[in-house]
Design a protein around this motif. Structure first.
Motif, PDB file in Angstrom:
ATOM      1  N   PRO A  81       0.534  -0.894   0.365  1.00 34.47           N
ATOM      2  CA  PRO A  81      -0.057   0.161  -0.490  1.00 34.47           C
ATOM      3  C   PRO A  81       1.040   1.153  -0.120  1.00 34.47           C
ATOM      4  N   ARG A  82       0.740   2.479  -1.465  1.00 29.87           N
ATOM      5  CA  ARG A  82       1.082   3.617  -1.254  1.00 29.87           C
ATOM      6  C   ARG A  82       0.634   4.382  -1.851  1.00 29.87           C
ATOM      7  N   GLY A  83       0.551   5.618  -1.681  1.00 29.55           N
ATOM      8  CA  GLY A  83      -0.357   6.328  -1.933  1.00 29.55           C
ATOM      9  C   GLY A  83      -1.917   7.043  -0.646  1.00 29.55           C
ATOM     10  N   THR A  84      -2.164   7.403  -1.795  1.00 26.11           N
ATOM     11  CA  THR A  84      -3.749   8.118  -1.013  1.00 26.11           C
ATOM     12  C   THR A  84      -4.714   6.940  -0.708  1.00 26.11           C
ATOM     13  N   LEU A  85      -5.610   6.843  -0.168  1.00 25.73           N
ATOM     14  CA  LEU A  85      -6.336   6.361   0.072  1.00 25.73           C
ATOM     15  C   LEU A  85      -8.059   7.218   0.494  1.00 25.73           C
ATOM     16  N   ARG A  86      -8.621   7.103  -0.432  1.00 24.64           N
ATOM     17  CA  ARG A  86     -10.067   8.209   0.277  1.00 24.64           C
ATOM     18  C   ARG A  86     -10.805   7.202   0.393  1.00 24.64           C
ATOM     19  N   VAL A  87     -11.726   7.359   1.812  1.00 27.35           N
ATOM     20  CA  VAL A  87     -12.620   6.969   2.395  1.00 27.35           C
ATOM     21  C   VAL A  87     -13.527   7.826   3.266  1.00 27.35           C
ATOM     22  N   GLU A  96     -17.465  11.553  -6.453  1.00 27.35           N
ATOM     23  CA  GLU A  96     -17.423  11.989  -5.472  1.00 27.35           C
ATOM     24  C   GLU A  96     -15.319  11.536  -5.282  1.00 27.35           C
ATOM     25  N   GLY A  97     -14.953  10.910  -6.172  1.00 30.25           N
ATOM     26  CA  GLY A  97     -13.592  10.342  -6.118  1.00 30.25           C
ATOM     27  C   GLY A  97     -13.240   9.363  -4.675  1.00 30.25           C
ATOM     28  N   VAL A  98     -14.553   8.440  -3.888  1.00 36.44           N
ATOM     29  CA  VAL A  98     -14.244   8.556  -3.014  1.00 36.44           C
ATOM     30  C   VAL A  98     -13.397   6.882  -3.123  1.00 36.44           C
ATOM     31  N   ASP A  99     -13.250   5.945  -2.517  1.00 39.04           N
ATOM     32  CA  ASP A  99     -12.558   4.848  -2.974  1.00 39.04           C
ATOM     33  C   ASP A  99     -12.653   3.664  -2.144  1.00 39.04           C
ATOM     34  N   VAL A 100     -13.667   4.142  -0.741  1.00 41.06           N
ATOM     35  CA  VAL A 100     -13.677   3.084   0.308  1.00 41.06           C
ATOM     36  C   VAL A 100     -15.388   3.923   1.004  1.00 41.06           C
TER      37      VAL A 100
END
Length: 312
Positions: A90-96, A137-141
């Protein structure tokens, strides 16, 4: 400006419905963003965005272009991650995103743990009691409460949350305890949008609704619970939100035997994100957390019962 950067700018403007906000988020000047959109529209020979002094709205062709741009950018991101071998780490940005109280009580500890374990990972956690649309809205989870309208999402169930009605002992002593749902018409009602934004409250296994007229309407569970503790009226919340307040006797359960069945709490993400190491590590962590710490419910006798579908 290259085509990919122009796509990123267009997606940001369309998602935020604002040139100014898109410029702020992308750290670009408003003039660069405006010029980029104009150049794309000129190149395509069509209008993608209708602009007024108050709003920015997608045209029909703009909506089609937005969906294609998102797919292209996401495919590119996944290709770059694979070729760099980043899916293994895991790396970078996760949007929750998660509801406010659920996020603070259950999601934030998981986020903190993941940040300690994975130094290359950053997490953007948004706590909001409104519905969030992953694509727009660009959310990952998204950690969600209730049934999901979007059937294209992968959404394993983490647990169940029981709708409950609560009021302060002082309020009930003053106004009396309602004997049935229809008796709520003579009580002061606190309504908040996180569990139901309409004035129709469901009761019983058949979810038959009773119309209520709120005296106080708020936009979050925290405010509704605080108002209920202050004796303002009866609030409809979820079991995990008022567990501590009920056991501390700041709030009392009302009409418990009439309440509707539990609603699912799930962790949702797009099918195409299944290969993302960031998404995978978060989903694994939150499922393990709920297996080890199942949500505790109030049953009809007001006793605690652990219910945990996360083992499925």
């Amino acid at each position: 400006m290259d085509s990919l950067e122009a796509m990123r700018i267009f997606v940001s403007v369309a998602t935020q419905s604002s040139f100014t906000e898109a410029a702020r988020r992308m750290r670009l000047s408003p003039s660069v963003v405006t010029r980029s959109i104009s150049q794309v529209e000129e190149k395509l020979g069509i209008v993608l965005l209708n602009r007024t002094t108050r709003s920015v709205q997608l045209t029909e062709r703009g909506q089609i272009y937005l969906e294609d741009c998102k797919q292209i950018l996401e495919d590119l991101e996944m290709a770059e991650r694979r070729v760099r071998g980043e899916d293994a780490k895991p790396r970078g940005t996760l949007r929750v995103t998660a509801p406010v109280l659920l996020g603070r009580l259950y999601v934030l500890p998981i986020v903190n743990s993941l940040l300690h374990e994975h130094p290359a990972l950053s997490i953007h956690l948004t706590l909001s009691d409104r519905n969030v649309h992953l694509f727009e809205e660009g959310v990952d989870v998204a950690v969600c409460v209730g049934e999901l309208a979007d059937s294209s999402l992968i959404a394993p169930t983490l647990g169940l949350a029981t709708p409950v009605l609560v009021a302060s002992p002082g309020y009930l002593q003053k106004r009396g305890v309602p004997a049935s749902p229809v008796a709520l018409s003579s009580h002061d009602i606190i309504l908040f949008g996180g569990i139901s934004s309409v004035n129709e409250w469901p009761f019983g296994a058949d979810r038959k609704t009773v119309r209520v007229e709120p005296r106080l309407t708020v936009n979050g569970a925290d405010a509704a619970i605080t108002a209920a503790e202050a004796g303002v009226g009866i609030a409809r919340t979820l079991s995990y939100q008022v567990w501590d307040a009920v056991h501390a006797e700041r709030l009392t359960l009302v009409l418990q035997k009439f309440m509707a069945p539990p609603v699912p709490i799930s962790v949702a993400y797009q099918a195409r994100r299944i290969g993302s190491a960031n998404v995978a590590i978060f989903v694994k962590a939150i499922r393990e957390h709920f297996r080890a710490n199942p949500l505790v419910q109030f049953d009809g006798a007001e006793a605690p019962v652990a219910i945990n579908p996360a083992n499925d």
